[in-house]
Design a protein around this motif. Structure first.
Motif, short mmCIF file in Angstrom:
data_model
loop_
_atom_site.label_atom_id
_atom_site.label_comp_id
_atom_site.label_asym_id
_atom_site.label_seq_id
_atom_site.Cartn_x
_atom_site.Cartn_y
_atom_site.Cartn_z
N ILE A 185 0.83 -1.20 0.00
CA ILE A 185 0.00 0.00 0.00
C ILE A 185 0.87 1.26 0.00
O ILE A 185 0.45 2.32 -0.48
CB ILE A 185 -0.99 0.02 1.18
CG1 ILE A 185 -0.26 0.10 2.53
CG2 ILE A 185 -1.89 -1.20 1.13
CD1 ILE A 185 -1.18 0.25 3.73
N PHE A 186 2.08 1.16 0.54
CA PHE A 186 2.99 2.31 0.53
C PHE A 186 3.72 2.42 -0.80
O PHE A 186 4.02 3.52 -1.25
CB PHE A 186 4.00 2.19 1.68
CG PHE A 186 3.36 1.98 3.02
CD1 PHE A 186 2.56 2.95 3.58
CD2 PHE A 186 3.56 0.80 3.74
CE1 PHE A 186 1.95 2.77 4.83
CE2 PHE A 186 2.97 0.61 4.98
CZ PHE A 186 2.17 1.60 5.53
N ALA A 187 3.99 1.28 -1.42
CA ALA A 187 4.74 1.29 -2.68
C ALA A 187 3.87 1.53 -3.90
O ALA A 187 4.38 1.87 -4.97
CB ALA A 187 5.48 -0.04 -2.84
N ASN A 188 2.55 1.37 -3.74
CA ASN A 188 1.66 1.42 -4.91
C ASN A 188 0.56 2.46 -4.74
O ASN A 188 -0.60 2.23 -5.10
CB ASN A 188 1.04 0.03 -5.14
CG ASN A 188 0.30 -0.06 -6.46
OD1 ASN A 188 0.73 0.52 -7.46
ND2 ASN A 188 -0.79 -0.79 -6.49
N GLY A 189 0.91 3.60 -4.19
CA GLY A 189 -0.04 4.69 -4.12
C GLY A 189 -1.26 4.41 -3.28
O GLY A 189 -2.35 4.92 -3.58
N GLY A 190 -1.11 3.58 -2.25
CA GLY A 190 -2.21 3.31 -1.35
C GLY A 190 -3.10 2.15 -1.75
O GLY A 190 -4.06 1.83 -1.04
N LYS A 191 -2.83 1.49 -2.86
CA LYS A 191 -3.65 0.38 -3.34
C LYS A 191 -3.11 -0.96 -2.85
O LYS A 191 -1.89 -1.18 -2.81
CB LYS A 191 -3.71 0.37 -4.87
CG LYS A 191 -4.43 1.55 -5.47
CD LYS A 191 -4.45 1.46 -6.99
CE LYS A 191 -5.16 2.65 -7.61
NZ LYS A 191 -5.16 2.60 -9.08
N TYR A 192 -4.03 -1.84 -2.50
CA TYR A 192 -3.66 -3.19 -2.06
C TYR A 192 -4.31 -4.22 -2.98
O TYR A 192 -5.49 -4.12 -3.32
CB TYR A 192 -4.13 -3.44 -0.63
CG TYR A 192 -4.02 -4.90 -0.20
CD1 TYR A 192 -2.80 -5.43 0.19
CD2 TYR A 192 -5.13 -5.74 -0.21
CE1 TYR A 192 -2.68 -6.75 0.57
CE2 TYR A 192 -5.02 -7.08 0.18
CZ TYR A 192 -3.80 -7.57 0.56
OH TYR A 192 -3.68 -8.89 0.94
#
Length: 822
Positions: free
Chosen positions: A554-561
């Protein structure tokens, strides 16, 4: 008296009237009257009434003449009377045969050709590939590849017919002589006669409903079905099904058998006459060794039959044919080494999607996993090179996930699945320790507070938190009364994160909801809050490395999981049967993710893992160390890969307190030379003990090694610029600045309270409960003090041992009061 012709009966004399007698005065009859017999072969009833005249017109109508009498008074007397004439015998046989034939025809008419094939007959092996879709990880199930007859060499077709059923192209599906011989051998209890035609064998081996039992009923059913199949199918269709179904020993079907015996480059279409004869010779006894003498003898019979049946094709073959050489059988277990871990995770995921292991092994699927072969080797190299000097008591797990789509790119779960099937990154549930703090950071930013907020340094606010142990939550070193959120993250300040969680609008619920949205098990999170309360904010919850790697996405992908997964695609017969399940969801705002990354980047620049970054490649992460250094972590990421590394240590302890070396990293259950120990009474049990190092040590080193290898050849990608979301929310007043000037390259100013020397020293900057040496607290009587006691009934379960070790319950279901002491 001369015999009279049958058309002119002799004149009859009237019988003299017999005197009427009074029946009441009847005396004994004369001997002559008692023994009166007819002259024919029929008996004459003696009557007291007057005889009728034998003459025409005298005393009544004439009687029919009797049959001619042989000279000398012959006839069918004595025992001959009971022997039927030949006419009766013939008639009886005809009637019996007609009845049997009728019954056979009725039975034949009532037999239906099966439409469903046996599962084993159509089962094809499935193949699991690396993510490139070409490199094979393992093949599972039946070794069979179905091919059309046109892709089978003429020689293998002819060889099968020559040895198994010479009259295949002329018969009606059965061989009458062979049929009666087979029925007779079966009925008399002798060995099963192998004289069935190819059509019969195909019916028995392919269609469902025809059992393999040795009985007349089954044989008759097989015959009926074979005859009907011959009426409904062409000979080529029957032969094609047969050669794709039959067992050749190492494989089922001629295509897979060709590769199994002569190498992967040899297909059914490329078989030579000698190779085709070899495979045909194996049909009778598929279990024969590759060069069994009996097999060589049958091979010669096949060659001879081929030459006799098709002299124009194979006339010279008996003189030129040589027994073919075969390749060595591959006895490598498909689950050996790293393969077993990958295969099991693929099977587990497919089962969750409704495709169980039996279906996989028989469905002929092409399964493309998410694993990268190069990265799997890199993960192993990073772990084994770092743990080379450690004993088998040390356990390490690594998991790497693509943050953009949740694909598990690589992991390290052990060296050999056959010796140690426990998969560390997927199965070992350990306390996250300070590597859990970034989720509190994300909840803080998501609530509208900023990185510029000042949070408690030396003690929590409030000082007494619900559920805390006596002495409260402290830090391992003095950090001052107030720190900003970036420094609190970089230096892993326990008091800061507990106070931040308390200050959230919904307190711990905000953190819990966030981590559940990031893929963590809801029940585990709820149970931990109920037991540890605000220690949850600093990592008391149990997590796995793969959950952490996916959670940090979520930190590496703009908040997306995207939920982590190991199956990219499943194909069957060239069509997608199970597509990839990758449904991203927004857990935190993009700006929140960017600011959280800014704080975690300082961990590798100036914090607990300073100097262990990736050079000019941007990276961020967080260390974590449990109480008494029982568990240690580093979880970090770039825009391309998120990786988690976790360590723990287990000693194998006997009931008397003796420490025994593990066997393949598993605690021994049995003791050599003793029948006393077993699964119900194990020789040793695992006891978790101190690692002797922190998260900034070996876990961070392993992470750094792997990430350097994993990013070779990848472009350098930058993190988003800081978004500076939210507004400052000072839980404590900001510290009064000192007048001393600070160097330009020091973002924290001179007299940085976090510069406590070597981060790899003896202090435990990530310890979060009663870690300060200056803080004295009473011992918790419910916590193991490290001594070895007799095993109690509620101690943790077995760690496994022997060739089939059991799962390590210390990771799966902790039993002690505090998970950090498991």
């Amino acid at each position: 008296m001369a015999a009279q012709p049958y058309d002119e009966p002799p004149p009859r004399r009237p019988a003299p009237p017999s005197p009427r007698r009074d029946v009441t005065q009847e005396g004994p009859r004369t001997r002559a009257r008692q023994e009166t017999r007819a002259m024919s072969n029929q008996e004459t009833i003696v009557s007291d009434a007057p005889r009728r005249s034998r003459r025409r017109g005298e005393g009544g109508p004439p009687e029919p003449p009797g049959p001619p009498v042989r000279k000398g008074g012959g006839g069918r007397g004595g025992w001959r009377r009971f022997v039927p004439s030949w006419k009766i015998v013939v008639a009886g046989v005809v009637i019996l045969a007609a009845g049997i034939f009728g019954m056979v025809m009725v039975a034949y008419a009532n037999v239906e050709v099966p439409t469903a094939a046996q599962a084993e007959a159509t089962a094809q092996q499935s193949t699991i590939y690396y993510r490139d879709g070409k490199t094979v990880i393992a093949t599972l199930g039946f070794k069979r590849e179905r091919v059309p007859l046109a892709k089978m060499s003429q020689s293998v077709r002819d060889a099968a017919v020559a040895i198994e059923n010479k009259t295949f192209y002329e018969d009606s599906g059965v061989s009458i002589p062979a049929m009666f011989r087979s029925v007779w051998m079966t009925a008399t209890g002798q060995q099963l006669q192998g004289a069935s035609t190819i059509t019969q064998q195909m019916a028995r081996n392919y269609y469902d409903g025809l059992s393999q039992e040795v009985s007349i009923k089954r044989k008759v059913m097989e015959i009926f079905v074979a005859v009907k199949l011959d009426e409904n199918m062409t000979k080529d269709e029957i032969l094609e099904t047969y050669l794709n179904t039959i067992n050749f020993g190492r494989a089922y079907g001629v295509e897979a058998a060709a590769k199994a015996y002569f190498g992967n480059k040899v297909t059914a279409a490329k078989l030579t006459p000698e190779q085709g004869a070899y495979l045909a010779a194996r049909i009778q006894q598929p279990a024969w060794d590759a060069d069994e003498p009996a097999l060589q003898a049958r091979f010669k019979n096949v060659i001879q039959n081929m030459a006799e049946q098709w002299p124009d094709r194979y006339g010279d073959l008996p003189q030129t044919a040589k027994f073919p050489k075969t390749v060595k059988s591959s006895d490598t277990n498909e689950l050996g080494g790293l393969r077993g871990y990958m295969v099991k995770e693929v099977l587990n995921e497919l089962e969750q999607r409704g495709l169980d292991e039996d279906e996989v092994k028989s469905g002929g699927y092409d399964i493309i996993s998410t694993f990268d072969k190069k990265l799997m080797q890199a993960a192993k190299a990073a772990v084994t090179s770092t743990t080379k000097g450690m004993s088998n008591e040390f356990h390490a797990g690594l998991a790497a996930v693509d943050p953009k789509n949740g694909r598990v790119l690589a992991f390290y779960g052990g060296d050999n699945y056959l010796n140690d099937p426990w998969n560390e990154p997927f199965q070992s549930q350990k306390q996250a320790a300070s590597a859990f703090k970034p989720y509190v950071l994300a909840a803080w930013l998501q609530a509208g507070y900023s990185l510029k907020s000042f949070v408690p340094g030396n003690e929590t606010v409030p000082k007494v938190l619900p559920g805390q142990q006596e002495g409260g939550i402290t830090n391992s070193h003095n950090v001052g009364a107030a720190v900003d959120v970036v420094k609190a993250t970089a230096q892993s300040v326990n008091t800061a994160f507990v106070s931040m969680a308390y200050a959230l609008p919904n307190q711990l619920d905000d953190v819990k909801h966030l981590v559940e949205a990031a893929g963590f098990n809801q029940k585990r999170m709820e149970d931990d809050i109920a037991e540890h309360h605000y220690q949850f904010a600093i990592g008391s919850a149990l997590v796995t490395p793969v959950e952490q790697a996916a959670g940090y996405a979520i930190f590496a992908n703009g908040g997306k999981y995207t939920r982590y997964h190991v199956v990219k695609e499943v194909r069957q017969n060239g069509q997608v049967a199970y597509p990839e399940v990758a449904n991203p969801k927004q857990v935190i705002a993009p700006g929140v993710a960017a600011d959280a990354t800014t704080a975690m980047a300082e961990v590798l620049k100036s914090g607990t893992a300073a100097g262990k970054g990736l050079g000019n490649r941007p990276a961020a992460g967080k260390t974590g160390t449990n109480n008494d250094e029982k568990e240690a972590w580093f979880v970090g990421y770039t825009p391309q890969i998120s990786t988690a590394v976790g360590f723990y240590r287990e000693q194998c302890v006997t009931k008397s307190g003796k420490v025994v070396p593990p066997e393949h990293s598993n605690c021994p259950v049995f003791r050599k030379g003793s029948d006393k120990y077993g699964w119900d009474n194990p020789y040793t049990r695992p006891k978790e003990t101190s690692l002797g190092f922190e998260g900034a040590g070996p876990p961070t080193i392993v992470w750094q090694k792997f990430m350097q290898l994993a990013h070779e050849g990848l472009p350098v990608e930058q993190f988003p610029e800081p978004a500076e979301v939210g507004v400052p929310e000072n839980i404590v007043p900001s510290p009064t600045p000192t007048p001393t000037p600070t160097p330009e390259d020091d973002p924290f100013g001179e007299g940085d309270p976090f510069d406590e020397g070597n981060p790899f020293g003896g202090t435990d900057e990530d310890c979060f409960v009663n870690c300060d040496g200056d803080v004295t607290t009473e011992d918790d009587p419910s916590v193991d003090d490290g001594g070895v006691d007799q095993f109690s009934d509620d101690e943790i379960g077995l760690a496994g041992g022997g060739s089939a070790p059991r799962a390590r319950p210390s990771g799966q279901e902790p039993m002690s009061t505090r998970p950090e002491d498991q």
